[in-house]
Write a protein that holds these residues in place. Structure first.
Motif, PDB file in Angstrom:
ATOM      1  N   ALA A 152       0.833  -1.209   0.000  1.00 51.22           N
ATOM      2  CA  ALA A 152       0.000   0.000   0.000  1.00 51.22           C
ATOM      3  C   ALA A 152       0.858   1.246   0.000  1.00 51.22           C
ATOM      4  N   PHE A 153       0.305   2.316  -0.533  1.00 51.21           N
ATOM      5  CA  PHE A 153       0.928   3.630  -0.452  1.00 51.21           C
ATOM      6  C   PHE A 153      -0.157   4.698  -0.500  1.00 51.21           C
ATOM      7  N   GLN A 154       0.201   5.902  -0.091  1.00 53.37           N
ATOM      8  CA  GLN A 154      -0.738   7.030  -0.080  1.00 53.37           C
ATOM      9  C   GLN A 154      -0.196   8.127  -0.987  1.00 53.37           C
ATOM     10  N   LEU A 155      -1.086   8.764  -1.715  1.00 56.91           N
ATOM     11  CA  LEU A 155      -0.673   9.875  -2.565  1.00 56.91           C
ATOM     12  C   LEU A 155      -1.697  10.999  -2.516  1.00 56.91           C
ATOM     13  N   SER A 156      -1.201  12.221  -2.622  1.00 49.78           N
ATOM     14  CA  SER A 156      -2.048  13.409  -2.693  1.00 49.78           C
ATOM     15  C   SER A 156      -2.015  13.912  -4.131  1.00 49.78           C
ATOM     16  N   VAL A 157      -3.180  13.922  -4.781  1.00 50.91           N
ATOM     17  CA  VAL A 157      -3.279  14.230  -6.202  1.00 50.91           C
ATOM     18  C   VAL A 157      -3.839  15.635  -6.380  1.00 50.91           C
ATOM     19  N   GLY A 158      -3.193  16.438  -7.218  1.00 47.66           N
ATOM     20  CA  GLY A 158      -3.656  17.786  -7.510  1.00 47.66           C
ATOM     21  C   GLY A 158      -4.006  17.973  -8.972  1.00 47.66           C
ATOM     22  N   ASP A 159      -4.592  19.112  -9.296  1.00 44.30           N
ATOM     23  CA  ASP A 159      -5.074  19.399 -10.650  1.00 44.30           C
ATOM     24  C   ASP A 159      -6.038  18.316 -11.119  1.00 44.30           C
ATOM     25  N   ALA A 160      -6.863  17.844 -10.179  1.00 45.05           N
ATOM     26  CA  ALA A 160      -7.807  16.758 -10.462  1.00 45.05           C
ATOM     27  C   ALA A 160      -9.192  17.171  -9.981  1.00 45.05           C
ATOM     28  N   GLY A 161     -10.169  16.389 -10.303  1.00 40.08           N
ATOM     29  CA  GLY A 161     -11.497  16.633  -9.763  1.00 40.08           C
ATOM     30  C   GLY A 161     -11.524  16.412  -8.269  1.00 40.08           C
ATOM     31  N   ASN A 162     -12.451  17.106  -7.585  1.00 41.60           N
ATOM     32  CA  ASN A 162     -12.559  16.925  -6.135  1.00 41.60           C
ATOM     33  C   ASN A 162     -13.984  16.593  -5.719  1.00 41.60           C
ATOM     34  N   SER A 163     -14.628  15.791  -6.566  1.00 42.80           N
ATOM     35  CA  SER A 163     -15.936  15.220  -6.235  1.00 42.80           C
ATOM     36  C   SER A 163     -16.137  13.980  -7.098  1.00 42.80           C
ATOM     37  N   ARG A 164     -17.103  13.163  -6.729  1.00 42.65           N
ATOM     38  CA  ARG A 164     -17.348  11.936  -7.499  1.00 42.65           C
ATOM     39  C   ARG A 164     -17.716  12.241  -8.952  1.00 42.65           C
ATOM     40  N   LYS A 165     -18.304  13.406  -9.190  1.00 42.93           N
ATOM     41  CA  LYS A 165     -18.729  13.751 -10.550  1.00 42.93           C
ATOM     42  C   LYS A 165     -17.595  14.331 -11.393  1.00 42.93           C
ATOM     43  N   THR A 166     -16.608  14.965 -10.760  1.00 42.67           N
ATOM     44  CA  THR A 166     -15.575  15.649 -11.529  1.00 42.67           C
ATOM     45  C   THR A 166     -14.248  14.896 -11.602  1.00 42.67           C
ATOM     46  N   VAL A 167     -14.023  13.935 -10.702  1.00 46.32           N
ATOM     47  CA  VAL A 167     -12.766  13.191 -10.740  1.00 46.32           C
ATOM     48  C   VAL A 167     -12.755  12.295 -11.973  1.00 46.32           C
ATOM     49  N   LYS A 168     -11.578  12.160 -12.584  1.00 45.44           N
ATOM     50  CA  LYS A 168     -11.433  11.313 -13.751  1.00 45.44           C
ATOM     51  C   LYS A 168     -10.510  10.153 -13.402  1.00 45.44           C
ATOM     52  N   LEU A 169     -10.950   8.935 -13.664  1.00 43.88           N
ATOM     53  CA  LEU A 169     -10.189   7.757 -13.267  1.00 43.88           C
ATOM     54  C   LEU A 169      -8.921   7.613 -14.113  1.00 43.88           C
ATOM     55  N   PRO A 170      -7.808   7.214 -13.484  1.00 42.38           N
ATOM     56  CA  PRO A 170      -6.617   6.882 -14.276  1.00 42.38           C
ATOM     57  C   PRO A 170      -6.923   5.720 -15.224  1.00 42.38           C
ATOM     58  N   LYS A 171      -6.129   5.581 -16.255  1.00 42.74           N
ATOM     59  CA  LYS A 171      -6.371   4.525 -17.249  1.00 42.74           C
ATOM     60  C   LYS A 171      -5.050   3.866 -17.629  1.00 42.74           C
ATOM     61  N   MET A 172      -5.149   2.821 -18.447  1.00 44.09           N
ATOM     62  CA  MET A 172      -3.977   2.108 -18.983  1.00 44.09           C
ATOM     63  C   MET A 172      -3.001   1.709 -17.882  1.00 44.09           C
ATOM     64  N   PHE A 173      -3.509   0.984 -16.880  1.00 41.86           N
ATOM     65  CA  PHE A 173      -2.672   0.523 -15.774  1.00 41.86           C
ATOM     66  C   PHE A 173      -1.698  -0.546 -16.262  1.00 41.86           C
ATOM     67  N   THR A 174      -0.489  -0.523 -15.711  1.00 39.02           N
ATOM     68  CA  THR A 174       0.518  -1.551 -15.982  1.00 39.02           C
ATOM     69  C   THR A 174       1.101  -2.028 -14.658  1.00 39.02           C
ATOM     70  N   LEU A 175       1.446  -3.308 -14.606  1.00 37.59           N
ATOM     71  CA  LEU A 175       2.088  -3.884 -13.425  1.00 37.59           C
ATOM     72  C   LEU A 175       3.237  -4.745 -13.907  1.00 37.59           C
ATOM     73  N   LYS A 176       4.438  -4.423 -13.457  1.00 38.76           N
ATOM     74  CA  LYS A 176       5.621  -5.194 -13.839  1.00 38.76           C
ATOM     75  C   LYS A 176       6.258  -5.786 -12.596  1.00 38.76           C
ATOM     76  N   ASN A 177       7.023  -6.890 -12.793  1.00 43.46           N
ATOM     77  CA  ASN A 177       7.537  -7.590 -11.620  1.00 43.46           C
ATOM     78  C   ASN A 177       8.998  -8.056 -11.687  1.00 43.46           C
ATOM     79  N   PRO A 178       9.974  -7.310 -12.161  1.00 45.02           N
ATOM     80  CA  PRO A 178       9.888  -6.029 -12.854  1.00 45.02           C
ATOM     81  C   PRO A 178       9.656  -6.190 -14.343  1.00 45.02           C
TER      82      PRO A 178
END
Length: 420
Positions: A152-178
């Motif tokens: 787990a980790f925590q991040l503070s995101v800026g220049d983003a929406g600040n409500s359920r209606k305005t936030v935009k979900l990240p896309k094109m997730f990748t996971l490497k191992n490595p």
């Protein structure tokens, strides 16, 4: 000439095996019959809204039974939905800060459109930690060590929406191992996660939750197999080695592998590509299954795992095998064990093994330390037990979740006389 013809034939057999793997149903869809529901689930919980975005906790859960992420650890990436930046992080960090020149005064942790996040190392100061962080990216299997199967980790995101209606979900997730191998689906909004206090007398709720599921494909991870199996027994002096070119062939001048007397080449750990010792099979890992002993009521197997990969120490390795007598495992030396029942409780022929912690759980570089050994004592069932026709050898073997190449059945050590 005869030797050269045999080598060509073995190479052809290896290519044929690779073609079968490629054409097998579900290969590209990352379906594994022994772990059909195995995946890594990434959950993104928005804990609070901020004037220009939100604070979120991102958690990865490894729900795979026998596939873990070892050193040098996971790398999680995505593409932002808008022009978001990461103001700060706890428990992880991005590999690049990017161009943050437009910001005056406070400078974000990352301004990259496609950030890549890695775990922090053990010993990170407490004010930079959260629960389940700082394990150098190692993620155990849910069977081997459930307590370390999450990150787990925590991040503070800026220049983003600040409500359920305005936030935009990240896309094109990748996971490497490595290296590659995992394919991630798109983020899906879920019911907000509920959190409880330790005494469970009060609950709180995330502002918003979305989830990403990543599945593994051995073929996507590596075009050639990564392990092979050799067989031997007390009743036959012949050791059946791994098939020639099991994991690839040496090139003409042998420059794609390391000979015993050659200097060690530069390490390439981060890419995950192996640097293997020159062998006939060219596999990073070889597993030898040795039928060691036969008594009236029991028989004993010795398992030896050898590391031929100069670029990898296999920490918290595990081995999965299929054998009809695994329902009668009596004693283990150097191993932990858990049955896997992919076909329901009526069939108990699949087992997962891993080394005893601080004793047999670390497989070092190729060389004198690149070997671990263990033993399994099994009780005989007089209705089914037999040594003839290769019965004493495993049907299938996995190492760290990858299916290993077995010798052809007609090459198994032959039984000179019936031994019951």
């Amino acid at each position: 000439m005869a030797g050269g013809g045999r080598s060509v034939a073995c190479c052809a057999a290896a290519l044929l095996a690779a073609a079968v793997l490629l054409s097998a149903p579900g290969t590209t869809e990352a379906y594994d019959a022994l772990d059909p529901n195995g995946n890594i689930t990434i959950k993104w919980d928005v804990m609070q809204w901020t004037p220009d975005g939100y604070v979120a906790v991102v958690t990865m859960f490894n729900y795979q039974q026998f596939r873990h992420i070892g050193e040098p650890g996971w790398q999680l990436g995505w593409t932002w939905g808008k022009d978001e930046v990461i103001w700060s992080m706890v428990g992880a960090q991005t590999t690049e800060q990017g161009d943050c020149s437009k910001f005056k005064g406070n400078v974000p942790h990352s301004c990259v459109t496609k950030p890549t996040v890695v775990d922090l190392l053990p010993g990170t100061p407490y004010n930079m930690q959260i629960s389940n962080c700082c394990k150098a990216g190692v993620l155990s299997t849910i069977n081997q060590d459930p307590a370390t199967a999450a990150a787990a980790f925590q991040l503070s995101v800026g220049d983003a929406g600040n409500s359920r209606k305005t936030v935009k979900l990240p896309k094109m997730f990748t996971l490497k191992n490595p290296g590659p191998g995992y394919t991630c689906g798109r983020a899906m909004v879920r019911r907000p996660t509920v959190f409880y206090t330790p005494d469970r007398r009060r609950s709180t709720r995330a502002k918003m939750t979305w989830e990403v599921i990543c599945t593994y494909s051995q073929f996507l991870a590596q075009k050639t197999p990564s392990c092979c199996v050799s067989l031997s027994s007390f009743y036959n002096n012949t050791t059946v080695d791994c098939p020639t070119c099991s994991c690839g062939c040496q090139n003409a001048n042998g420059t794609n592998c390391k000979k015993d007397n050659s200097p060690t080449l530069p390490s390439d750990k981060w890419s995950g590509q192996p640097l293997v010792q020159c062998t006939s099979h060219m596999c990073p890992i070889r597993i030898n299954w040795h039928v060691e002993q036969n008594n009236k009521d029991y028989w004993r197997v010795k398992i030896s795992i050898t590391n031929f990969n100069f670029n990898m120490n296999y920490v918290q390795w595990n081995l999965v095998g299929q054998h009809p007598n695994f329902d009668n495992i009596t004693q283990l030396v150097g191993l932990n064990y858990k049955p896997i029942n992919p076909y329901g409780g009526a069939i108990n022929d699949t087992a997962m093994f891993w080394g005893e912690k601080l004793h047999n759980d670390l497989l070092m570089d190729a060389g004198k330390h690149g070997n671990v050994q263990a033993e399994i004592l099994l009780r005989k069932d007089s209705r089914t037990f037999i040594f003839d026709k290769g019965w004493a050898f495993p049907r299938r073997v996995y190492f760290n979740g990858d299916n290993c190449i077995m010798p052809p059945p007609d090459a198994y050590p032959q039984l000179p006389n019936a031994i019951q």
